[in-house]
Design an enzyme around this catalytic site. Sequence first.
Site, short mmCIF file in Angstrom:
data_model
loop_
_atom_site.label_atom_id
_atom_site.label_comp_id
_atom_site.label_asym_id
_atom_site.label_seq_id
_atom_site.Cartn_x
_atom_site.Cartn_y
_atom_site.Cartn_z
N LYS A 1 0.99 -1.34 0.04
CA LYS A 1 0.07 0.01 -0.11
C LYS A 1 0.79 1.20 0.06
O LYS A 1 2.14 1.15 0.25
CB LYS A 1 -1.06 -0.08 1.09
CG LYS A 1 -1.76 -1.27 1.36
CD LYS A 1 -2.83 -0.94 2.38
CE LYS A 1 -3.81 -2.34 2.44
NZ LYS A 1 -4.91 -1.92 3.48
N TYR B 1 -12.52 -1.84 -3.66
CA TYR B 1 -13.05 -2.36 -2.25
C TYR B 1 -14.58 -2.10 -2.24
O TYR B 1 -15.09 -1.82 -1.32
CB TYR B 1 -12.31 -1.17 -1.40
CG TYR B 1 -10.74 -1.71 -0.83
CD1 TYR B 1 -10.67 -2.60 -0.30
CD2 TYR B 1 -9.70 -0.72 -1.26
CE1 TYR B 1 -9.38 -3.10 0.30
CE2 TYR B 1 -8.60 -1.33 -0.91
CZ TYR B 1 -8.32 -2.10 -0.03
OH TYR B 1 -6.96 -2.58 0.27
N PHE C 1 -15.55 3.38 7.47
CA PHE C 1 -14.04 3.93 7.08
C PHE C 1 -13.83 3.72 5.55
O PHE C 1 -12.77 3.92 5.02
CB PHE C 1 -13.02 2.92 7.66
CG PHE C 1 -13.28 1.59 7.34
CD1 PHE C 1 -12.84 0.92 6.40
CD2 PHE C 1 -13.82 0.63 8.32
CE1 PHE C 1 -12.94 -0.25 5.93
CE2 PHE C 1 -14.11 -0.86 7.90
CZ PHE C 1 -13.48 -1.22 7.00
N ARG D 1 -1.94 -14.31 4.41
CA ARG D 1 -2.48 -13.88 5.43
C ARG D 1 -1.56 -13.95 6.79
O ARG D 1 -1.57 -13.03 7.42
CB ARG D 1 -3.77 -14.48 5.83
CG ARG D 1 -4.85 -14.56 4.61
CD ARG D 1 -5.39 -13.08 4.36
NE ARG D 1 -6.35 -12.61 5.32
CZ ARG D 1 -6.96 -11.58 5.23
NH1 ARG D 1 -6.93 -10.74 4.11
NH2 ARG D 1 -7.74 -11.23 6.19
N THR E 1 -5.18 -7.42 10.82
CA THR E 1 -5.50 -6.04 10.35
C THR E 1 -4.91 -4.85 11.00
O THR E 1 -4.30 -3.93 10.35
CB THR E 1 -7.09 -5.79 10.03
OG1 THR E 1 -7.39 -7.02 9.39
CG2 THR E 1 -7.41 -4.67 9.18
N ARG F 1 2.86 -6.51 9.20
CA ARG F 1 2.16 -5.52 9.76
C ARG F 1 2.66 -5.26 11.23
O ARG F 1 2.64 -3.93 11.74
CB ARG F 1 0.74 -5.74 9.88
CG ARG F 1 -0.09 -5.57 8.49
CD ARG F 1 -1.46 -6.09 8.61
NE ARG F 1 -2.08 -5.61 7.17
CZ ARG F 1 -3.34 -6.29 6.98
NH1 ARG F 1 -3.73 -7.29 7.53
NH2 ARG F 1 -4.11 -5.90 6.06
N ASN G 1 -1.92 0.34 6.82
CA ASN G 1 -1.22 -1.07 7.43
C ASN G 1 -0.54 -2.01 6.37
O ASN G 1 -0.53 -3.03 6.47
CB ASN G 1 -2.45 -2.08 7.95
CG ASN G 1 -3.53 -2.34 6.93
OD1 ASN G 1 -3.60 -1.97 5.99
ND2 ASN G 1 -4.50 -3.09 7.37
N HIS H 1 -1.95 -5.63 1.55
CA HIS H 1 -3.48 -6.34 1.39
C HIS H 1 -3.07 -7.66 0.94
O HIS H 1 -2.25 -7.88 -0.01
CB HIS H 1 -4.23 -5.46 0.36
CG HIS H 1 -5.44 -6.15 -0.10
ND1 HIS H 1 -6.49 -6.30 0.35
CD2 HIS H 1 -5.39 -6.98 -1.23
CE1 HIS H 1 -7.38 -7.15 -0.24
NE2 HIS H 1 -6.64 -7.57 -1.17
N GLU I 1 -9.58 -10.61 -7.64
CA GLU I 1 -8.79 -9.59 -7.47
C GLU I 1 -7.62 -9.44 -8.37
O GLU I 1 -7.08 -8.42 -9.01
CB GLU I 1 -8.19 -9.49 -5.83
CG GLU I 1 -9.39 -8.95 -4.87
CD GLU I 1 -9.04 -9.00 -3.74
OE1 GLU I 1 -9.92 -8.82 -2.55
OE2 GLU I 1 -7.75 -9.50 -3.07
P1 GTP Z 1 -7.23 -6.37 3.61
O1 GTP Z 1 -6.18 -7.36 3.21
O2 GTP Z 1 -6.53 -5.05 3.45
O3 GTP Z 1 -8.42 -6.77 3.03
O4 GTP Z 1 -7.19 -6.60 5.22
P2 GTP Z 1 -7.92 -7.26 6.04
O5 GTP Z 1 -8.80 -8.46 5.41
O6 GTP Z 1 -7.13 -7.70 7.21
O7 GTP Z 1 -9.07 -6.34 6.36
P3 GTP Z 1 -10.65 -5.81 5.91
O8 GTP Z 1 -10.85 -6.64 4.87
O9 GTP Z 1 -11.43 -5.88 7.22
O10 GTP Z 1 -10.65 -4.31 5.38
C1 GTP Z 1 -9.65 -3.93 4.30
C2 GTP Z 1 -9.01 -2.76 4.91
O11 GTP Z 1 -9.68 -1.56 5.25
C3 GTP Z 1 -8.00 -3.02 5.97
O12 GTP Z 1 -6.86 -3.38 5.51
C4 GTP Z 1 -7.82 -1.46 6.57
O13 GTP Z 1 -6.59 -0.98 5.83
C5 GTP Z 1 -8.89 -0.65 6.19
N1 GTP Z 1 -9.71 -0.89 7.55
C6 GTP Z 1 -10.38 -1.80 8.37
N2 GTP Z 1 -11.00 -1.45 9.34
C7 GTP Z 1 -10.77 -0.13 9.49
C8 GTP Z 1 -11.05 0.78 10.56
O14 GTP Z 1 -11.56 0.79 11.32
N3 GTP Z 1 -10.43 2.04 10.10
C9 GTP Z 1 -9.86 2.42 9.31
N4 GTP Z 1 -9.30 3.80 8.90
N5 GTP Z 1 -9.46 1.61 8.30
C10 GTP Z 1 -9.78 0.37 8.25
MG MG Z 2 -9.95 -8.09 3.79
#
Ligand code: GTP
Ligand code: MG
Length: 138
Positions: free
Chosen positions: A9, A49, A57, A85, A91, A102, A112, A115, A126
């Site tokens: 990212k 997304y 968010f 993962r 996350t 991370r 973070n 992805h 994707e």
């Molecule tokens: P990805 O690999 O990025 O999909 O991460 P993930 O599967 O661990 O997280 P998820 O799919 O739930 O959320 C996608 C992305 O949204 C995360 O990687 C974060 O960068 C962002 N995100 C998730 N929760 C929050 C939050 O509470 N606040 C903010 N600012 N960003 C969030």
């Molecule tokens: Mg995700």
Amino acid sequence: LERTFSMIKPDATRRNLTGAITRMLEEAGLRVIASRRVWMSRREAEGFYAVHKERPFFGELVDSMSSGPTIVQVLEGENAIARNREVMGATNPANAAEDTIRKVHALSIGENSVHGSDAPETAAQEIKYWFSDTEIVG
Ligand code: GTP
Ligand code: MG
């Protein structure tokens, strides 16, 4: 062998961590079989997304993903989705295990650093969103 989709990212490319993060992926047994640097538009970030569009968010996520260059990658390996993962970590970096990407590099839940696809269906989707078949060289 399984394939998964990965992104480094903008918070990470900005801090010159492309190599450091790719090395952690490789050390976890993953092979980079496609890679491109892309500064995504807001529209591309919203499309990628779309599953999160009702989340509070979402605006912040689209802002940060379109704020600078990203590295989009296809990774291949045994159990690539789960392995990726695992090496990414939780996350929220505050909850990430030691030696995960991370834990070592992320700044916050929003910034973070990486992805990774979470299931075979999303991985296929994707990969297709960012790469044509001829760009993937296994
Ligand atoms: P990805 O690999 O990025 O999909 O991460 P993930 O599967 O661990 O997280 P998820 O799919 O739930 O959320 C996608 C992305 O949204 C995360 O990687 C974060 O960068 C962002 N995100 C998730 N929760 C929050 C939050 O509470 N606040 C903010 N600012 N960003 C969030
Ligand atoms: Mg995700």
